[in-house]
Design a protein around this motif. Sequence first.
Motif, PDB file in Angstrom:
ATOM      1  N   HIS A  13      37.026 -40.479  -5.026  1.00  0.00           N
ATOM      2  CA  HIS A  13      36.790 -39.453  -4.092  1.00  0.00           C
ATOM      3  C   HIS A  13      35.845 -38.845  -4.232  1.00  0.00           C
ATOM      4  CE1 HIS A  13      41.337 -40.888  -3.132  1.00  0.00           C
ATOM      5  NE2 HIS A  13      40.988 -40.968  -4.753  1.00  0.00           N
ATOM      6  N   LEU A  14      35.214 -37.758  -3.526  1.00  0.00           N
ATOM      7  CA  LEU A  14      34.459 -37.149  -3.617  1.00  0.00           C
ATOM      8  C   LEU A  14      34.664 -35.364  -3.850  1.00  0.00           C
ATOM      9  CD1 LEU A  14      31.627 -36.273  -2.546  1.00  0.00           C
ATOM     10  CD2 LEU A  14      33.191 -34.375  -0.442  1.00  0.00           C
ATOM     11  N   TRP A  15      33.949 -35.211  -5.374  1.00  0.00           N
ATOM     12  CA  TRP A  15      33.966 -34.074  -6.501  1.00  0.00           C
ATOM     13  C   TRP A  15      33.045 -33.433  -6.337  1.00  0.00           C
ATOM     14  CZ3 TRP A  15      31.587 -32.733 -10.415  1.00  0.00           C
ATOM     15  CH2 TRP A  15      31.874 -31.279 -11.729  1.00  0.00           C
ATOM     16  N   ASN A  16      32.624 -32.392  -5.375  1.00  0.00           N
ATOM     17  CA  ASN A  16      32.015 -31.089  -4.748  1.00  0.00           C
ATOM     18  C   ASN A  16      31.686 -29.942  -5.717  1.00  0.00           C
ATOM     19  OD1 ASN A  16      29.650 -30.420  -4.718  1.00  0.00           O
ATOM     20  ND2 ASN A  16      30.101 -30.937  -2.140  1.00  0.00           N
ATOM     21  N   ASP A  17      31.928 -28.676  -6.219  1.00  0.00           N
ATOM     22  CA  ASP A  17      31.757 -27.699  -5.916  1.00  0.00           C
ATOM     23  C   ASP A  17      31.262 -27.044  -5.837  1.00  0.00           C
ATOM     24  OD1 ASP A  17      34.570 -27.947  -8.431  1.00  0.00           O
ATOM     25  OD2 ASP A  17      33.195 -28.063  -9.440  1.00  0.00           O
ATOM     26  N   PHE A  39      25.485 -21.047  -3.535  1.00  0.00           N
ATOM     27  CA  PHE A  39      25.186 -23.083  -4.235  1.00  0.00           C
ATOM     28  C   PHE A  39      26.017 -23.993  -4.164  1.00  0.00           C
ATOM     29  CE2 PHE A  39      24.409 -19.260  -6.652  1.00  0.00           C
ATOM     30  CZ  PHE A  39      23.462 -19.110  -7.631  1.00  0.00           C
ATOM     31  N   LEU A  40      25.399 -24.648  -2.845  1.00  0.00           N
ATOM     32  CA  LEU A  40      25.927 -26.428  -3.105  1.00  0.00           C
ATOM     33  C   LEU A  40      25.832 -26.756  -4.135  1.00  0.00           C
ATOM     34  CD1 LEU A  40      24.534 -26.182   0.925  1.00  0.00           C
ATOM     35  CD2 LEU A  40      27.323 -24.921   0.124  1.00  0.00           C
ATOM     36  N   ASN A  41      26.760 -27.437  -4.607  1.00  0.00           N
ATOM     37  CA  ASN A  41      27.082 -28.574  -5.158  1.00  0.00           C
ATOM     38  C   ASN A  41      26.155 -28.071  -7.082  1.00  0.00           C
ATOM     39  OD1 ASN A  41      27.198 -30.755  -6.710  1.00  0.00           O
ATOM     40  ND2 ASN A  41      25.792 -31.907  -5.929  1.00  0.00           N
ATOM     41  N   VAL A  42      27.134 -27.167  -7.352  1.00  0.00           N
ATOM     42  CA  VAL A  42      26.658 -26.010  -8.368  1.00  0.00           C
ATOM     43  C   VAL A  42      25.823 -26.805  -9.512  1.00  0.00           C
ATOM     44  CG1 VAL A  42      28.744 -25.553  -8.832  1.00  0.00           C
ATOM     45  CG2 VAL A  42      26.149 -23.379  -9.420  1.00  0.00           C
ATOM     46  N   ASN A  47      27.675 -37.736  -6.191  1.00  0.00           N
ATOM     47  CA  ASN A  47      28.860 -38.528  -5.663  1.00  0.00           C
ATOM     48  C   ASN A  47      28.024 -39.734  -4.542  1.00  0.00           C
ATOM     49  OD1 ASN A  47      30.855 -36.996  -5.996  1.00  0.00           O
ATOM     50  ND2 ASN A  47      30.308 -35.553  -4.743  1.00  0.00           N
ATOM     51  N   TRP A  48      28.817 -40.260  -5.219  1.00  0.00           N
ATOM     52  CA  TRP A  48      28.023 -42.124  -4.394  1.00  0.00           C
ATOM     53  C   TRP A  48      28.975 -42.770  -3.716  1.00  0.00           C
ATOM     54  CZ3 TRP A  48      23.433 -42.664  -6.130  1.00  0.00           C
ATOM     55  CH2 TRP A  48      23.068 -42.242  -7.817  1.00  0.00           C
ATOM     56  N   ALA A  49      28.141 -42.882  -2.532  1.00  0.00           N
ATOM     57  CA  ALA A  49      28.903 -43.486  -1.212  1.00  0.00           C
ATOM     58  C   ALA A  49      29.693 -44.633  -1.840  1.00  0.00           C
ATOM     59  CB  ALA A  49      27.960 -43.608  -0.529  1.00  0.00           C
ATOM     60  N   ASN A  50      31.130 -45.224  -0.681  1.00  0.00           N
ATOM     61  CA  ASN A  50      31.749 -45.932  -1.375  1.00  0.00           C
ATOM     62  C   ASN A  50      30.656 -47.053  -1.502  1.00  0.00           C
ATOM     63  OD1 ASN A  50      33.678 -44.382  -1.978  1.00  0.00           O
ATOM     64  ND2 ASN A  50      34.562 -44.043   0.005  1.00  0.00           N
ATOM     65  N   PRO A  51      30.851 -48.306  -2.143  1.00  0.00           N
ATOM     66  CA  PRO A  51      30.049 -49.392  -1.619  1.00  0.00           C
ATOM     67  C   PRO A  51      30.620 -50.419  -0.174  1.00  0.00           C
ATOM     68  CG  PRO A  51      30.912 -49.943  -3.360  1.00  0.00           C
ATOM     69  CD  PRO A  51      31.264 -48.321  -3.332  1.00  0.00           C
ATOM     70  N   ASN A  52      30.627 -51.596   0.451  1.00  0.00           N
ATOM     71  CA  ASN A  52      31.493 -52.020   1.306  1.00  0.00           C
ATOM     72  C   ASN A  52      32.840 -53.142   0.456  1.00  0.00           C
ATOM     73  OD1 ASN A  52      32.562 -54.250   3.299  1.00  0.00           O
ATOM     74  ND2 ASN A  52      31.129 -55.456   3.142  1.00  0.00           N
ATOM     75  N   GLY A  53      33.346 -52.462   0.959  1.00  0.00           N
ATOM     76  CA  GLY A  53      34.744 -52.484   0.131  1.00  0.00           C
ATOM     77  C   GLY A  53      35.135 -53.800   0.249  1.00  0.00           C
ATOM     78  N   ASN A  54      34.993 -54.689   1.129  1.00  0.00           N
ATOM     79  CA  ASN A  54      36.277 -55.373   2.220  1.00  0.00           C
ATOM     80  C   ASN A  54      35.738 -57.037   0.940  1.00  0.00           C
ATOM     81  OD1 ASN A  54      37.502 -57.653   3.363  1.00  0.00           O
ATOM     82  ND2 ASN A  54      35.725 -57.495   5.390  1.00  0.00           N
ATOM     83  N   ILE A  55      36.371 -57.345   0.265  1.00  0.00           N
ATOM     84  CA  ILE A  55      36.022 -58.506  -0.224  1.00  0.00           C
ATOM     85  C   ILE A  55      35.756 -59.861   0.331  1.00  0.00           C
ATOM     86  CG2 ILE A  55      37.743 -57.222  -1.973  1.00  0.00           C
ATOM     87  CD1 ILE A  55      39.391 -59.227  -2.082  1.00  0.00           C
ATOM     88  N   ASN A  69      26.419 -36.165  -1.726  1.00  0.00           N
ATOM     89  CA  ASN A  69      26.104 -34.806  -0.599  1.00  0.00           C
ATOM     90  C   ASN A  69      24.693 -34.641  -1.114  1.00  0.00           C
ATOM     91  OD1 ASN A  69      25.948 -35.608  -4.046  1.00  0.00           O
ATOM     92  ND2 ASN A  69      27.351 -33.418  -4.310  1.00  0.00           N
ATOM     93  N   GLY A  70      23.901 -35.089  -1.767  1.00  0.00           N
ATOM     94  CA  GLY A  70      22.605 -35.328  -1.916  1.00  0.00           C
ATOM     95  C   GLY A  70      22.667 -33.795  -3.481  1.00  0.00           C
ATOM     96  N   PRO A  71      21.079 -33.722  -4.023  1.00  0.00           N
ATOM     97  CA  PRO A  71      21.120 -32.296  -4.767  1.00  0.00           C
ATOM     98  C   PRO A  71      21.786 -30.930  -4.998  1.00  0.00           C
ATOM     99  CG  PRO A  71      19.108 -32.467  -3.713  1.00  0.00           C
ATOM    100  CD  PRO A  71      19.804 -33.551  -3.048  1.00  0.00           C
ATOM    101  N   ARG A  72      21.595 -30.384  -5.832  1.00  0.00           N
ATOM    102  CA  ARG A  72      22.330 -29.221  -5.485  1.00  0.00           C
ATOM    103  C   ARG A  72      21.265 -27.863  -4.427  1.00  0.00           C
ATOM    104  NH1 ARG A  72      20.658 -26.845 -10.550  1.00  0.00           N
ATOM    105  NH2 ARG A  72      22.411 -27.927 -11.315  1.00  0.00           N
ATOM    106  N   GLN A  73      21.529 -27.284  -3.474  1.00  0.00           N
ATOM    107  CA  GLN A  73      20.536 -26.251  -2.983  1.00  0.00           C
ATOM    108  C   GLN A  73      21.652 -24.935  -2.933  1.00  0.00           C
ATOM    109  OE1 GLN A  73      22.003 -27.782   1.113  1.00  0.00           O
ATOM    110  NE2 GLN A  73      20.803 -29.590   0.886  1.00  0.00           N
ATOM    111  N   ILE A  74      20.862 -23.856  -3.361  1.00  0.00           N
ATOM    112  CA  ILE A  74      20.702 -23.030  -3.592  1.00  0.00           C
ATOM    113  C   ILE A  74      20.633 -22.137  -2.091  1.00  0.00           C
ATOM    114  CG2 ILE A  74      20.101 -20.536  -5.065  1.00  0.00           C
ATOM    115  CD1 ILE A  74      19.531 -23.254  -7.595  1.00  0.00           C
TER     116      ILE A  74
END
Length: 82
Positions: A13-17, A39-42, A47-55, A69-74
């Motif tokens: 899951h996405l974890w972003n503070d 402060f975005l993503n303080v 947070n890595w994007a989900n890979p293709n999950g269709n097996i 989410n990219g790097p921290r932004q101030i």
Amino acid sequence: GTFTGDPWLYGPHLWNDDMSITKLFPITERVHFVFQSEFLNVFNHPNWANPNGNIRSSSFGHEGLSNMNGPRQIEFRARLDF
């Protein structure tokens, strides 16, 4: 038993503070200077994007391995209230 449909696996899951700080500086009784920062993503947590999950796919697990989410932004903001 019989399973119908394509099975999918889901990533983490996405974890972003985010955090914001506001400081008010009184100049006179009716005039205030306000300084704000956001402060975005303080904590600079990736947070890595989900890979293709269709097996059943030939590209299983190979797509979407970028940082969502990219790097921290101030951001800074100043305001004069009167």
